[in-house]
Design an enzyme around this catalytic site. Structure first.
Site, PDB file in Angstrom:
ATOM      1  N   ASP A 114      16.942  46.935  13.737  1.00  0.00           N
ATOM      2  CA  ASP A 114      18.251  47.520  14.015  1.00  0.00           C
ATOM      3  C   ASP A 114      18.378  48.868  13.308  1.00  0.00           C
ATOM      4  O   ASP A 114      18.745  49.884  13.905  1.00  0.00           O
ATOM      5  CB  ASP A 114      19.332  46.541  13.513  1.00  0.00           C
ATOM      6  CG  ASP A 114      20.704  46.884  14.035  1.00  0.00           C
ATOM      7  OD1 ASP A 114      20.834  47.856  14.800  1.00  0.00           O
ATOM      8  OD2 ASP A 114      21.664  46.178  13.669  1.00  0.00           O
ATOM      9  N   LYS A 151       8.740  43.861   4.732  1.00  0.00           N
ATOM     10  CA  LYS A 151       9.068  43.928   3.303  1.00  0.00           C
ATOM     11  C   LYS A 151       8.538  42.646   2.662  1.00  0.00           C
ATOM     12  O   LYS A 151       9.237  41.971   1.892  1.00  0.00           O
ATOM     13  CB  LYS A 151      10.591  44.085   3.152  1.00  0.00           C
ATOM     14  CG  LYS A 151      11.045  44.504   1.790  1.00  0.00           C
ATOM     15  CD  LYS A 151      10.717  45.949   1.431  1.00  0.00           C
ATOM     16  CE  LYS A 151      11.050  46.238  -0.012  1.00  0.00           C
ATOM     17  NZ  LYS A 151      10.622  47.571  -0.472  1.00  0.00           N
ATOM     18  N   ASP A 176       9.850  50.685   3.564  1.00  0.00           N
ATOM     19  CA  ASP A 176      10.405  51.893   2.926  1.00  0.00           C
ATOM     20  C   ASP A 176       9.435  53.062   3.075  1.00  0.00           C
ATOM     21  O   ASP A 176       9.835  54.184   3.419  1.00  0.00           O
ATOM     22  CB  ASP A 176      10.803  51.657   1.462  1.00  0.00           C
ATOM     23  CG  ASP A 176      10.006  50.572   0.764  1.00  0.00           C
ATOM     24  OD1 ASP A 176       9.102  50.005   1.392  1.00  0.00           O
ATOM     25  OD2 ASP A 176      10.278  50.307  -0.420  1.00  0.00           O
ATOM     26  N   TYR A 197      20.324  38.026  11.114  1.00  0.00           N
ATOM     27  CA  TYR A 197      21.345  38.004  12.161  1.00  0.00           C
ATOM     28  C   TYR A 197      21.605  36.599  12.687  1.00  0.00           C
ATOM     29  O   TYR A 197      22.322  36.422  13.667  1.00  0.00           O
ATOM     30  CB  TYR A 197      20.974  38.956  13.299  1.00  0.00           C
ATOM     31  CG  TYR A 197      21.097  40.415  12.896  1.00  0.00           C
ATOM     32  CD1 TYR A 197      21.244  40.768  11.559  1.00  0.00           C
ATOM     33  CD2 TYR A 197      21.072  41.431  13.830  1.00  0.00           C
ATOM     34  CE1 TYR A 197      21.350  42.090  11.172  1.00  0.00           C
ATOM     35  CE2 TYR A 197      21.186  42.758  13.455  1.00  0.00           C
ATOM     36  CZ  TYR A 197      21.321  43.083  12.125  1.00  0.00           C
ATOM     37  OH  TYR A 197      21.436  44.395  11.730  1.00  0.00           O
TER      38      TYR A 197
END
Ligand code: NAI
Length: 345
Positions: free
Chosen positions: A239, A181, A215, A134
Protein backbone atom coordinates in the site's frame (compact mmCIF):
# COMPACT_ATOMS: atom_id res chain seq x y z
CA UNK A 1 -2.25 -20.02 -11.28
CA UNK A 2 -4.98 -17.49 -11.68
CA UNK A 3 -5.28 -16.03 -15.10
CA UNK A 4 -7.92 -13.44 -15.76
CA UNK A 5 -10.80 -14.85 -17.73
CA UNK A 6 -11.44 -13.19 -21.04
CA UNK A 7 -14.85 -12.35 -22.33
CA UNK A 8 -15.33 -12.39 -26.05
CA UNK A 9 -13.85 -9.52 -27.95
CA UNK A 10 -16.49 -7.43 -29.64
CA UNK A 11 -19.26 -8.85 -27.48
CA UNK A 12 -21.38 -6.68 -25.22
CA UNK A 13 -19.80 -6.64 -21.81
CA UNK A 14 -21.27 -6.24 -18.38
CA UNK A 15 -19.47 -4.55 -15.52
CA UNK A 16 -20.53 -3.37 -12.12
CA UNK A 17 -19.85 0.33 -11.67
CA UNK A 18 -19.18 1.77 -8.23
CA UNK A 19 -18.73 5.50 -8.58
CA UNK A 20 -17.55 5.91 -5.00
CA UNK A 21 -16.99 9.06 -2.98
CA UNK A 22 -15.30 12.43 -3.41
CA UNK A 23 -13.80 12.70 -6.90
CA UNK A 24 -15.12 9.19 -7.69
CA UNK A 25 -18.22 10.23 -9.66
CA UNK A 26 -16.17 12.78 -11.63
CA UNK A 27 -13.39 10.40 -12.72
CA UNK A 28 -15.73 7.45 -13.24
CA UNK A 29 -18.03 9.51 -15.44
CA UNK A 30 -15.00 10.50 -17.50
CA UNK A 31 -13.95 6.85 -17.80
CA UNK A 32 -17.40 5.76 -18.98
CA UNK A 33 -17.36 8.48 -21.64
CA UNK A 34 -13.93 7.43 -22.91
CA UNK A 35 -14.83 3.73 -23.04
CA UNK A 36 -18.02 4.55 -24.97
CA UNK A 37 -16.06 6.78 -27.35
CA UNK A 38 -13.67 3.87 -28.00
CA UNK A 39 -16.68 1.92 -29.28
CA UNK A 40 -16.92 -0.73 -26.57
CA UNK A 41 -20.43 -1.60 -25.42
CA UNK A 42 -20.59 -2.04 -21.69
CA UNK A 43 -23.78 -2.60 -19.73
CA UNK A 44 -23.00 -0.80 -16.50
CA UNK A 45 -24.70 -2.14 -13.38
CA UNK A 46 -24.43 0.80 -11.02
CA UNK A 47 -24.06 -0.18 -7.38
CA UNK A 48 -23.48 1.79 -4.21
CA UNK A 49 -20.52 1.64 -1.82
CA UNK A 50 -18.69 4.13 0.35
CA UNK A 51 -19.59 7.05 2.56
CA UNK A 52 -22.50 8.10 0.35
CA UNK A 53 -23.89 4.57 0.50
CA UNK A 54 -24.15 4.88 4.29
CA UNK A 55 -26.52 7.80 3.75
CA UNK A 56 -28.43 6.37 0.79
CA UNK A 57 -28.44 2.62 1.59
CA UNK A 58 -27.70 2.48 5.32
CA UNK A 59 -24.52 0.47 4.68
CA UNK A 60 -21.05 1.32 3.48
CA UNK A 61 -21.03 -1.87 1.43
CA UNK A 62 -24.59 -3.02 0.69
CA UNK A 63 -25.02 -6.78 0.22
CA UNK A 64 -26.50 -6.12 -3.24
CA UNK A 65 -23.21 -4.58 -4.39
CA UNK A 66 -21.20 -7.64 -3.38
CA UNK A 67 -23.82 -9.92 -4.95
CA UNK A 68 -23.72 -8.05 -8.27
CA UNK A 69 -19.91 -8.21 -8.40
CA UNK A 70 -20.03 -11.94 -7.58
CA UNK A 71 -22.54 -12.41 -10.38
CA UNK A 72 -20.98 -10.26 -13.10
CA UNK A 73 -17.38 -10.93 -12.05
CA UNK A 74 -15.98 -7.57 -13.16
CA UNK A 75 -16.27 -4.16 -11.56
CA UNK A 76 -14.87 -0.72 -12.20
CA UNK A 77 -14.68 1.08 -8.92
CA UNK A 78 -14.10 4.67 -7.86
CA UNK A 79 -12.40 5.54 -4.57
CA UNK A 80 -14.30 5.18 -1.33
CA UNK A 81 -13.69 7.16 1.82
CA UNK A 82 -12.62 5.41 5.03
CA UNK A 83 -12.82 7.35 8.30
CA UNK A 84 -9.55 7.78 10.19
CA UNK A 85 -9.16 6.38 13.69
CA UNK A 86 -12.68 4.93 13.93
CA UNK A 87 -15.83 4.30 11.92
CA UNK A 88 -16.38 1.58 9.38
CA UNK A 89 -13.91 -0.89 7.94
CA UNK A 90 -12.59 0.10 4.50
CA UNK A 91 -14.85 -0.91 1.60
CA UNK A 92 -11.76 -1.90 -0.36
CA UNK A 93 -10.45 -4.19 2.34
CA UNK A 94 -13.92 -5.76 2.70
CA UNK A 95 -14.32 -6.32 -1.04
CA UNK A 96 -10.84 -7.74 -1.48
CA UNK A 97 -11.30 -10.12 1.44
CA UNK A 98 -14.90 -11.16 0.68
CA UNK A 99 -14.25 -11.75 -3.03
CA UNK A 100 -10.76 -13.13 -2.46
CA UNK A 101 -9.17 -10.64 -4.84
CA UNK A 102 -5.75 -11.59 -3.62
CA UNK A 103 -3.49 -9.78 -6.07
CA UNK A 104 -3.31 -6.02 -6.45
CA UNK A 105 -1.60 -5.26 -9.74
CA UNK A 106 -0.38 -1.71 -10.23
CA UNK A 107 1.64 -0.73 -13.27
CA UNK A 108 3.68 2.41 -12.68
CA UNK A 109 5.13 3.86 -15.84
CA UNK A 110 6.71 7.10 -16.97
CA UNK A 111 4.32 8.78 -19.36
CA UNK A 112 5.56 10.96 -22.21
CA UNK A 113 4.35 14.49 -21.66
CA UNK A 114 4.24 14.24 -17.86
CA UNK A 115 7.37 15.89 -16.51
CA UNK A 116 8.86 14.24 -13.43
CA UNK A 117 12.31 13.84 -11.89
CA UNK A 118 12.58 10.35 -13.36
CA UNK A 119 12.60 8.86 -16.85
CA UNK A 120 12.04 5.34 -18.04
CA UNK A 121 10.19 4.10 -14.95
CA UNK A 122 8.57 0.80 -15.87
CA UNK A 123 7.52 -0.86 -12.62
CA UNK A 124 4.75 -3.25 -11.77
CA UNK A 125 3.68 -3.61 -8.16
CA UNK A 126 2.23 -6.95 -7.10
CA UNK A 127 0.74 -6.55 -3.64
CA UNK A 128 -0.81 -9.28 -1.49
CA UNK A 129 -4.31 -7.96 -1.01
CA UNK A 130 -6.14 -9.99 1.64
CA UNK A 131 -4.21 -10.28 4.89
CA UNK A 132 -1.25 -8.96 6.89
CA UNK A 133 -2.01 -5.98 9.11
CA UNK A 134 -5.13 -5.30 7.01
CA UNK A 135 -6.85 -8.28 8.57
CA UNK A 136 -8.34 -5.57 10.80
CA UNK A 137 -8.01 -7.61 13.96
CA UNK A 138 -7.36 -5.03 16.65
CA UNK A 139 -8.34 -4.75 20.28
CA UNK A 140 -7.57 -2.91 23.46
CA UNK A 141 -5.68 -5.27 25.75
CA UNK A 142 -5.98 -2.98 28.78
CA UNK A 143 -6.58 0.79 28.80
CA UNK A 144 -3.61 2.40 27.11
CA UNK A 145 -2.46 -0.77 25.36
CA UNK A 146 -3.82 -1.89 21.98
CA UNK A 147 -2.89 -4.81 19.81
CA UNK A 148 -3.12 -5.16 15.98
CA UNK A 149 -2.62 -8.63 14.61
CA UNK A 150 -0.68 -9.20 11.43
CA UNK A 151 -2.03 -12.39 9.91
CA UNK A 152 0.24 -14.16 7.43
CA UNK A 153 -0.62 -17.51 5.89
CA UNK A 154 1.45 -19.82 3.78
CA UNK A 155 -1.44 -20.14 1.32
CA UNK A 156 -1.67 -16.40 0.66
CA UNK A 157 2.10 -15.96 0.52
CA UNK A 158 2.55 -18.77 -1.96
CA UNK A 159 -0.23 -17.70 -4.29
CA UNK A 160 0.87 -14.07 -4.48
CA UNK A 161 4.44 -15.19 -5.19
CA UNK A 162 3.10 -17.54 -7.84
CA UNK A 163 1.12 -14.64 -9.33
CA UNK A 164 4.16 -12.34 -9.42
CA UNK A 165 6.53 -14.87 -10.98
CA UNK A 166 3.92 -16.03 -13.47
CA UNK A 167 3.18 -12.42 -14.43
CA UNK A 168 6.90 -11.68 -14.84
CA UNK A 169 7.44 -14.67 -17.08
CA UNK A 170 4.30 -14.11 -19.17
CA UNK A 171 5.11 -10.45 -19.74
CA UNK A 172 8.81 -11.01 -20.42
CA UNK A 173 9.81 -9.02 -17.36
CA UNK A 174 13.43 -9.18 -16.33
CA UNK A 175 13.25 -9.46 -12.55
CA UNK A 176 11.07 -9.82 -9.46
CA UNK A 177 12.22 -7.97 -6.35
CA UNK A 178 10.62 -8.82 -3.03
CA UNK A 179 10.58 -6.09 -0.37
CA UNK A 180 10.32 -7.32 3.21
CA UNK A 181 11.08 -6.52 6.83
CA UNK A 182 11.95 -10.06 7.87
CA UNK A 183 14.90 -8.82 9.90
CA UNK A 184 12.37 -7.45 12.42
CA UNK A 185 9.13 -9.37 11.66
CA UNK A 186 10.99 -12.63 11.51
CA UNK A 187 7.94 -14.88 11.47
CA UNK A 188 5.40 -12.98 9.36
CA UNK A 189 7.63 -11.37 6.75
CA UNK A 190 9.90 -14.40 7.19
CA UNK A 191 7.07 -16.65 5.97
CA UNK A 192 6.42 -14.30 3.04
CA UNK A 193 10.09 -14.55 2.12
CA UNK A 194 10.39 -18.31 2.51
CA UNK A 195 7.27 -18.95 0.44
CA UNK A 196 8.53 -16.72 -2.40
CA UNK A 197 11.89 -18.49 -2.34
CA UNK A 198 10.19 -21.88 -2.46
CA UNK A 199 7.89 -20.90 -5.35
CA UNK A 200 10.82 -19.42 -7.23
CA UNK A 201 13.02 -22.46 -6.75
CA UNK A 202 10.28 -24.93 -7.60
CA UNK A 203 8.96 -23.41 -10.82
CA UNK A 204 10.46 -20.06 -11.80
CA UNK A 205 14.22 -20.42 -11.68
CA UNK A 206 14.35 -18.78 -15.13
CA UNK A 207 12.97 -15.51 -13.67
CA UNK A 208 15.59 -13.36 -11.94
CA UNK A 209 14.69 -12.89 -8.28
CA UNK A 210 16.13 -10.68 -5.56
CA UNK A 211 15.17 -9.69 -2.02
CA UNK A 212 15.61 -6.37 -0.29
CA UNK A 213 14.81 -5.02 3.16
CA UNK A 214 12.06 -2.51 2.50
CA UNK A 215 13.69 0.58 3.99
CA UNK A 216 16.69 0.13 1.72
CA UNK A 217 14.28 -0.71 -1.12
CA UNK A 218 12.51 2.65 -0.72
CA UNK A 219 15.81 4.49 -0.75
CA UNK A 220 16.90 2.59 -3.88
CA UNK A 221 13.55 3.34 -5.54
CA UNK A 222 13.87 7.09 -5.17
CA UNK A 223 17.53 6.98 -6.18
CA UNK A 224 17.10 4.91 -9.32
CA UNK A 225 13.72 3.30 -10.00
CA UNK A 226 14.98 1.89 -13.30
CA UNK A 227 16.89 -0.81 -11.41
CA UNK A 228 13.53 -2.42 -10.49
CA UNK A 229 10.96 -4.23 -12.57
CA UNK A 230 8.27 -6.30 -10.80
CA UNK A 231 7.97 -5.54 -7.06
CA UNK A 232 6.43 -8.18 -4.80
CA UNK A 233 5.12 -6.94 -1.45
CA UNK A 234 2.86 -7.98 1.37
CA UNK A 235 -0.29 -5.93 1.92
CA UNK A 236 0.74 -3.02 4.16
CA UNK A 237 4.12 -2.51 2.55
CA UNK A 238 2.51 -2.70 -0.88
CA UNK A 239 0.00 0.00 0.00
CA UNK A 240 2.69 2.47 1.01
CA UNK A 241 5.16 1.66 -1.74
CA UNK A 242 2.36 2.06 -4.33
CA UNK A 243 1.97 5.72 -3.44
CA UNK A 244 5.73 6.21 -3.31
CA UNK A 245 5.99 4.78 -6.82
CA UNK A 246 3.09 6.95 -8.03
CA UNK A 247 5.17 9.93 -6.96
CA UNK A 248 7.95 8.82 -9.30
CA UNK A 249 5.77 9.14 -12.41
CA UNK A 250 3.57 12.15 -11.78
CA UNK A 251 1.44 11.36 -8.74
CA UNK A 252 -1.74 9.57 -7.83
CA UNK A 253 -3.63 10.91 -10.81
CA UNK A 254 -1.71 8.68 -13.21
CA UNK A 255 -1.48 5.22 -11.64
CA UNK A 256 -4.14 2.59 -12.35
CA UNK A 257 -4.76 -0.70 -10.63
CA UNK A 258 -6.58 -4.01 -10.60
CA UNK A 259 -7.58 -6.33 -7.77
CA UNK A 260 -7.52 -9.79 -9.21
CA UNK A 261 -8.76 -13.14 -7.95
CA UNK A 262 -9.24 -16.49 -9.63
CA UNK A 263 -12.79 -15.66 -10.69
CA UNK A 264 -13.28 -11.94 -10.39
CA UNK A 265 -11.55 -8.61 -10.75
CA UNK A 266 -12.16 -5.06 -9.62
CA UNK A 267 -10.37 -2.30 -11.47
CA UNK A 268 -9.62 0.89 -9.56
CA UNK A 269 -7.04 3.64 -9.37
CA UNK A 270 -4.49 3.74 -6.58
CA UNK A 271 -5.71 7.17 -5.44
CA UNK A 272 -8.37 7.89 -2.86
CA UNK A 273 -11.43 10.14 -2.82
CA UNK A 274 -9.29 13.33 -2.69
CA UNK A 275 -11.65 15.35 -0.51
CA UNK A 276 -9.50 18.46 -1.02
CA UNK A 277 -10.52 18.73 -4.68
CA UNK A 278 -13.80 16.77 -4.73
CA UNK A 279 -16.69 18.39 -6.56
CA UNK A 280 -14.45 20.99 -8.21
CA UNK A 281 -13.98 19.04 -11.43
CA UNK A 282 -10.22 19.39 -11.05
CA UNK A 283 -9.41 15.70 -10.57
CA UNK A 284 -7.20 13.97 -13.06
CA UNK A 285 -9.29 11.17 -14.59
CA UNK A 286 -6.26 9.48 -16.17
CA UNK A 287 -5.73 6.89 -13.43
CA UNK A 288 -9.39 5.87 -13.65
CA UNK A 289 -9.26 5.80 -17.46
CA UNK A 290 -6.12 3.66 -17.32
CA UNK A 291 -7.88 1.31 -14.89
CA UNK A 292 -10.68 1.16 -17.47
CA UNK A 293 -8.06 0.24 -20.08
CA UNK A 294 -6.89 -2.61 -17.83
CA UNK A 295 -10.52 -3.74 -17.62
CA UNK A 296 -10.87 -3.66 -21.42
CA UNK A 297 -7.77 -5.83 -21.76
CA UNK A 298 -9.29 -8.23 -19.25
CA UNK A 299 -12.39 -8.31 -21.46
CA UNK A 300 -10.18 -9.15 -24.43
CA UNK A 301 -10.79 -5.73 -25.98
CA UNK A 302 -7.13 -4.99 -26.56
CA UNK A 303 -7.66 -2.99 -29.77
CA UNK A 304 -10.02 -0.57 -28.01
CA UNK A 305 -7.65 -0.44 -25.05
CA UNK A 306 -4.81 0.52 -27.40
CA UNK A 307 -6.95 3.20 -29.04
CA UNK A 308 -7.62 4.80 -25.67
CA UNK A 309 -3.93 4.68 -24.77
CA UNK A 310 -3.02 6.30 -28.08
CA UNK A 311 -5.67 8.98 -27.49
CA UNK A 312 -4.52 9.99 -24.02
CA UNK A 313 -0.88 9.87 -25.09
CA UNK A 314 -1.66 12.20 -27.99
CA UNK A 315 -3.45 14.60 -25.64
CA UNK A 316 -0.55 14.51 -23.19
CA UNK A 317 1.88 15.21 -26.02
CA UNK A 318 0.04 18.46 -26.75
CA UNK A 319 1.69 21.65 -25.52
CA UNK A 320 -1.70 23.20 -24.69
CA UNK A 321 -1.88 23.38 -20.86
CA UNK A 322 -5.68 23.65 -20.99
CA UNK A 323 -6.10 20.01 -21.99
CA UNK A 324 -4.32 18.64 -18.95
CA UNK A 325 -5.16 18.79 -15.27
CA UNK A 326 -3.27 20.81 -12.67
CA UNK A 327 -1.63 17.87 -10.88
CA UNK A 328 0.37 17.20 -14.05
CA UNK A 329 1.25 20.78 -14.82
CA UNK A 330 -1.81 21.90 -16.78
CA UNK A 331 -4.45 24.52 -16.20
CA UNK A 332 -7.50 22.48 -17.21
CA UNK A 333 -9.98 20.36 -15.32
CA UNK A 334 -11.44 16.87 -15.52
CA UNK A 335 -13.73 17.76 -18.41
CA UNK A 336 -11.09 19.53 -20.51
CA UNK A 337 -8.84 16.52 -20.39
CA UNK A 338 -11.67 14.06 -20.97
CA UNK A 339 -13.11 16.06 -23.88
CA UNK A 340 -9.70 16.15 -25.52
CA UNK A 341 -9.33 12.36 -25.22
CA UNK A 342 -12.86 11.77 -26.52
CA UNK A 343 -12.16 14.10 -29.46
CA UNK A 344 -9.07 12.05 -30.38
CA UNK A 345 -11.15 8.88 -30.31
P1 NAI B 1 -6.00 10.63 -1.88
O1 NAI B 1 -5.42 9.73 -2.87
O2 NAI B 1 -7.47 10.79 -1.89
O3 NAI B 1 -5.35 12.10 -2.04
C1 NAI B 1 -3.97 12.37 -1.82
C2 NAI B 1 -3.56 13.62 -2.60
O4 NAI B 1 -3.51 13.30 -4.00
C3 NAI B 1 -4.55 14.78 -2.47
O5 NAI B 1 -3.84 15.98 -2.46
C4 NAI B 1 -5.41 14.67 -3.71
O6 NAI B 1 -5.97 15.88 -4.15
C5 NAI B 1 -4.41 14.13 -4.73
N1 NAI B 1 -5.08 13.29 -5.73
C6 NAI B 1 -5.54 12.03 -5.56
N2 NAI B 1 -6.13 11.61 -6.68
C7 NAI B 1 -6.04 12.60 -7.57
C8 NAI B 1 -6.49 12.77 -8.92
N3 NAI B 1 -7.13 11.79 -9.58
N4 NAI B 1 -6.25 13.94 -9.53
C9 NAI B 1 -5.60 14.93 -8.92
N5 NAI B 1 -5.14 14.84 -7.64
C10 NAI B 1 -5.37 13.69 -6.98
O7 NAI B 1 -5.49 10.13 -0.44
P2 NAI B 1 -5.95 10.54 1.02
O8 NAI B 1 -6.18 11.99 1.11
O9 NAI B 1 -4.92 9.92 1.86
O10 NAI B 1 -7.30 9.77 1.27
C11 NAI B 1 -8.61 10.35 1.12
C12 NAI B 1 -9.64 9.26 1.34
O11 NAI B 1 -9.56 8.29 0.31
C13 NAI B 1 -9.48 8.49 2.67
O12 NAI B 1 -10.76 8.30 3.22
C14 NAI B 1 -8.88 7.17 2.26
O13 NAI B 1 -9.21 6.13 3.13
C15 NAI B 1 -9.51 6.98 0.89
N6 NAI B 1 -8.75 6.11 -0.02
C16 NAI B 1 -9.47 5.27 -0.81
C17 NAI B 1 -8.85 4.49 -1.72
C18 NAI B 1 -9.70 3.62 -2.60
O14 NAI B 1 -10.92 3.62 -2.45
N7 NAI B 1 -9.13 2.86 -3.50
C19 NAI B 1 -7.38 4.48 -1.88
C20 NAI B 1 -6.71 5.45 -1.03
C21 NAI B 1 -7.38 6.22 -0.12
Amino acid sequence: MATPFSQQKGARHTAVLVKGDGIGPEVMGATQRVIAAAGVDVDWIECAAGADAVRTHGSVLPDATVLEIRKHRVALKGPTTTPIGGGWKSVNVQLRQQLDLYAALRPVRSIDGIATRYHGVELVIVRENTEGLYSGIEHEVVPGVVESLKITTEKACRRIAEFAFHYARERGRRKVTLFHKANIMKLSDGLFLHCARAVHEAAYADVEYEEMIIDNGCMQLVRDPSRFDVLLLENFNGDIVSDLCAGLVGGLGVVPGANIGDERAIFESVHGSAPDIAGKRLANPLAAIMSGVMMLNYFGESAAADRIKAAYNAVLASSDPKVRTRDIGGTGGTDDFTNAIVAKL
